[in-house]
Design a protein around this motif. Structure first.
Motif, PDB file in Angstrom:
ATOM      1  N   SER A  50     -23.933  53.834 -36.868  1.00  0.00           N
ATOM      2  CA  SER A  50     -24.532  52.583 -37.322  1.00  0.00           C
ATOM      3  C   SER A  50     -25.519  52.788 -38.469  1.00  0.00           C
ATOM      4  CB  SER A  50     -25.230  51.876 -36.159  1.00  0.00           C
ATOM      5  OG  SER A  50     -26.317  52.652 -35.715  1.00  0.00           O
ATOM      6  N   SER A  51     -26.076  54.000 -38.601  1.00  0.00           N
ATOM      7  CA  SER A  51     -27.030  54.223 -39.681  1.00  0.00           C
ATOM      8  C   SER A  51     -26.343  54.253 -41.043  1.00  0.00           C
ATOM      9  CB  SER A  51     -27.802  55.522 -39.460  1.00  0.00           C
ATOM     10  OG  SER A  51     -26.920  56.625 -39.531  1.00  0.00           O
ATOM     11  N   CYS A  52     -25.042  54.435 -41.052  1.00  0.00           N
ATOM     12  CA  CYS A  52     -24.294  54.457 -42.315  1.00  0.00           C
ATOM     13  C   CYS A  52     -23.435  53.213 -42.481  1.00  0.00           C
ATOM     14  CB  CYS A  52     -23.419  55.705 -42.379  1.00  0.00           C
ATOM     15  SG  CYS A  52     -24.349  57.231 -42.462  1.00  0.00           S
ATOM     16  N   ALA A  53     -23.705  52.174 -41.735  1.00  0.00           N
ATOM     17  CA  ALA A  53     -22.912  50.949 -41.831  1.00  0.00           C
ATOM     18  C   ALA A  53     -23.036  50.357 -43.227  1.00  0.00           C
ATOM     19  CB  ALA A  53     -23.380  49.943 -40.788  1.00  0.00           C
ATOM     20  N   GLY A  54     -21.920  49.971 -43.776  1.00  0.00           N
ATOM     21  CA  GLY A  54     -21.908  49.352 -45.092  1.00  0.00           C
ATOM     22  C   GLY A  54     -21.796  50.328 -46.243  1.00  0.00           C
ATOM     23  N   ALA A  55     -21.806  51.628 -45.960  1.00  0.00           N
ATOM     24  CA  ALA A  55     -21.695  52.608 -47.033  1.00  0.00           C
ATOM     25  C   ALA A  55     -20.219  52.804 -47.369  1.00  0.00           C
ATOM     26  CB  ALA A  55     -22.314  53.930 -46.608  1.00  0.00           C
ATOM     27  N   PRO A  56     -19.847  52.958 -48.590  1.00  0.00           N
ATOM     28  CA  PRO A  56     -20.630  52.928 -49.816  1.00  0.00           C
ATOM     29  C   PRO A  56     -20.707  51.549 -50.456  1.00  0.00           C
ATOM     30  CG  PRO A  56     -18.445  53.686 -50.362  1.00  0.00           C
ATOM     31  CD  PRO A  56     -18.466  53.427 -48.865  1.00  0.00           C
ATOM     32  N   THR A  57     -20.183  50.525 -49.769  1.00  0.00           N
ATOM     33  CA  THR A  57     -20.137  49.189 -50.362  1.00  0.00           C
ATOM     34  C   THR A  57     -21.528  48.654 -50.684  1.00  0.00           C
ATOM     35  OG1 THR A  57     -18.142  48.758 -49.079  1.00  0.00           O
ATOM     36  CG2 THR A  57     -19.260  46.861 -50.039  1.00  0.00           C
ATOM     37  N   ALA A  58     -22.460  48.754 -49.749  1.00  0.00           N
ATOM     38  CA  ALA A  58     -23.795  48.187 -49.962  1.00  0.00           C
ATOM     39  C   ALA A  58     -24.535  48.845 -51.121  1.00  0.00           C
ATOM     40  CB  ALA A  58     -24.607  48.266 -48.670  1.00  0.00           C
ATOM     41  N   PRO A  59     -24.599  50.191 -51.202  1.00  0.00           N
ATOM     42  CA  PRO A  59     -25.301  50.779 -52.356  1.00  0.00           C
ATOM     43  C   PRO A  59     -24.619  50.485 -53.690  1.00  0.00           C
ATOM     44  CG  PRO A  59     -24.985  52.421 -50.640  1.00  0.00           C
ATOM     45  CD  PRO A  59     -24.238  51.204 -50.229  1.00  0.00           C
ATOM     46  N   LEU A  60     -23.282  50.485 -53.698  1.00  0.00           N
ATOM     47  CA  LEU A  60     -22.582  50.194 -54.951  1.00  0.00           C
ATOM     48  C   LEU A  60     -22.760  48.731 -55.352  1.00  0.00           C
ATOM     49  CD1 LEU A  60     -19.294  52.247 -54.498  1.00  0.00           C
ATOM     50  CD2 LEU A  60     -21.263  52.786 -55.951  1.00  0.00           C
ATOM     51  N   LEU A  61     -22.766  47.851 -54.375  1.00  0.00           N
ATOM     52  CA  LEU A  61     -23.017  46.436 -54.660  1.00  0.00           C
ATOM     53  C   LEU A  61     -24.423  46.235 -55.206  1.00  0.00           C
ATOM     54  CD1 LEU A  61     -21.695  43.628 -54.443  1.00  0.00           C
ATOM     55  CD2 LEU A  61     -22.683  43.456 -52.161  1.00  0.00           C
ATOM     56  N   TYR A  62     -25.398  46.897 -54.588  1.00  0.00           N
ATOM     57  CA  TYR A  62     -26.774  46.833 -55.079  1.00  0.00           C
ATOM     58  C   TYR A  62     -26.852  47.357 -56.515  1.00  0.00           C
ATOM     59  CZ  TYR A  62     -31.583  48.164 -55.906  1.00  0.00           C
ATOM     60  OH  TYR A  62     -32.814  48.322 -56.477  1.00  0.00           O
ATOM     61  N   PHE A  63     -26.220  48.492 -56.765  1.00  0.00           N
ATOM     62  CA  PHE A  63     -26.235  49.083 -58.105  1.00  0.00           C
ATOM     63  C   PHE A  63     -25.618  48.129 -59.122  1.00  0.00           C
ATOM     64  CE2 PHE A  63     -24.144  51.616 -61.403  1.00  0.00           C
ATOM     65  CZ  PHE A  63     -25.241  52.270 -61.931  1.00  0.00           C
ATOM     66  N   GLY A  64     -24.456  47.547 -58.778  1.00  0.00           N
ATOM     67  CA  GLY A  64     -23.788  46.634 -59.698  1.00  0.00           C
ATOM     68  C   GLY A  64     -24.607  45.389 -59.989  1.00  0.00           C
ATOM     69  N   THR A  68     -26.295  44.435 -63.607  1.00  0.00           N
ATOM     70  CA  THR A  68     -25.969  43.124 -64.186  1.00  0.00           C
ATOM     71  C   THR A  68     -27.233  42.306 -64.436  1.00  0.00           C
ATOM     72  OG1 THR A  68     -23.857  43.159 -63.016  1.00  0.00           O
ATOM     73  CG2 THR A  68     -24.609  41.031 -63.849  1.00  0.00           C
ATOM     74  N   TYR A  69     -28.145  42.303 -63.480  1.00  0.00           N
ATOM     75  CA  TYR A  69     -29.406  41.571 -63.636  1.00  0.00           C
ATOM     76  C   TYR A  69     -30.188  42.100 -64.835  1.00  0.00           C
ATOM     77  CZ  TYR A  69     -34.140  39.956 -62.709  1.00  0.00           C
ATOM     78  OH  TYR A  69     -35.384  39.410 -62.843  1.00  0.00           O
ATOM     79  N   ASN A  70     -30.269  43.417 -64.974  1.00  0.00           N
ATOM     80  CA  ASN A  70     -31.031  43.995 -66.089  1.00  0.00           C
ATOM     81  C   ASN A  70     -30.369  43.721 -67.431  1.00  0.00           C
ATOM     82  OD1 ASN A  70     -33.270  45.088 -64.711  1.00  0.00           O
ATOM     83  ND2 ASN A  70     -31.988  46.740 -63.955  1.00  0.00           N
ATOM     84  N   ILE A  71     -29.041  43.720 -67.477  1.00  0.00           N
ATOM     85  CA  ILE A  71     -28.347  43.383 -68.731  1.00  0.00           C
ATOM     86  C   ILE A  71     -28.609  41.919 -69.082  1.00  0.00           C
ATOM     87  CG2 ILE A  71     -26.059  43.038 -69.758  1.00  0.00           C
ATOM     88  CD1 ILE A  71     -25.196  45.613 -68.288  1.00  0.00           C
ATOM     89  N   CYS A  72     -28.544  41.031 -68.096  1.00  0.00           N
ATOM     90  CA  CYS A  72     -28.852  39.617 -68.345  1.00  0.00           C
ATOM     91  C   CYS A  72     -30.297  39.439 -68.797  1.00  0.00           C
ATOM     92  CB  CYS A  72     -28.583  38.791 -67.094  1.00  0.00           C
ATOM     93  SG  CYS A  72     -26.841  38.649 -66.675  1.00  0.00           S
TER      94      CYS A  72
END
Length: 173
Positions: A50-64, A68-72
């Motif tokens: 459970s400590s790795c739930a959402g990996a790697p989707t969550a960190p990659l989503l956060y990164f993306g 995107t926010y910084n480019i905007c």
């Protein structure tokens, strides 16, 4: 350039971070290894799944989303100016605070205490007052410009008989 600079400073920052979290420097390599295994979906036997739930989707989503926010943000500075960027960021804070009260997957919901609500109210009142003041100032400037244009046009007709004779024809200014 920024990426190269960040990579060069990474070892320096990596040695400073454990001191902030009371992590011994000798445990840093195992934390990095466990983080990598968790990111790739291969948690250690010691860790529960459970400590790795959402990996790697969550960190990659956060990164993306962060990139995107910084480019905007940079595009807004380039095309809209500093004032529009400041107003946008001022509005972004209350919206993000309100959005984090919703239960999101992997995040859950945040709770708002009375001080956060009070701060949001003060900021939203400030935004409304600022927008109202800007709108009022724009209307006043337009009225003054219209009054000044009428005064200049009347003065021209009194001093120049050609303009007064041709005043029914459109003129370029």
């Amino acid at each position: 350039v920024g990426l190269v600079f960040s990579i060069l400073l990474l070892p320096l920052l990596a040695t400073a971070v454990p001191g902030l979290g009371n992590i011994p420097l000798t445990d840093l390599p195992s934390y990095i290894r466990n983080g990598w295994f968790c990111f790739t979906g291969q948690p250690d036997d010691d860790d529960d799944d459970s400590s790795c739930a959402g990996a790697p989707t969550a960190p990659l989503l956060y990164f993306g989303i962060n990139v995107t926010y910084n480019i905007c943000f940079l595009t807004l500075i380039k095309h809209g100016g500093a004032l529009l960027t400041f107003i946008t960021n001022t509005v972004t804070f209350p919206l993000s605070t309100i959005l984090f009260t919703i239960s999101w997957p992997l995040l859950g919901a945040s709770t708002l205490n009375v001080f956060v609500v009070l701060g949001l109210c003060v900021e939203l009142i400030g935004i409304v007052l600022y927008i109202n003041e800007r709108a009022t100032a724009t209307v006043v400037q337009q009225q003054q410009k219209a009054t000044n244009d009428d005064d200049v046009h009347d003065d021209d007709m009194e001093t120049n008989p050609i303009i007064s004779v041709n005043r029914n024809y459109p003129t370029e200014r």
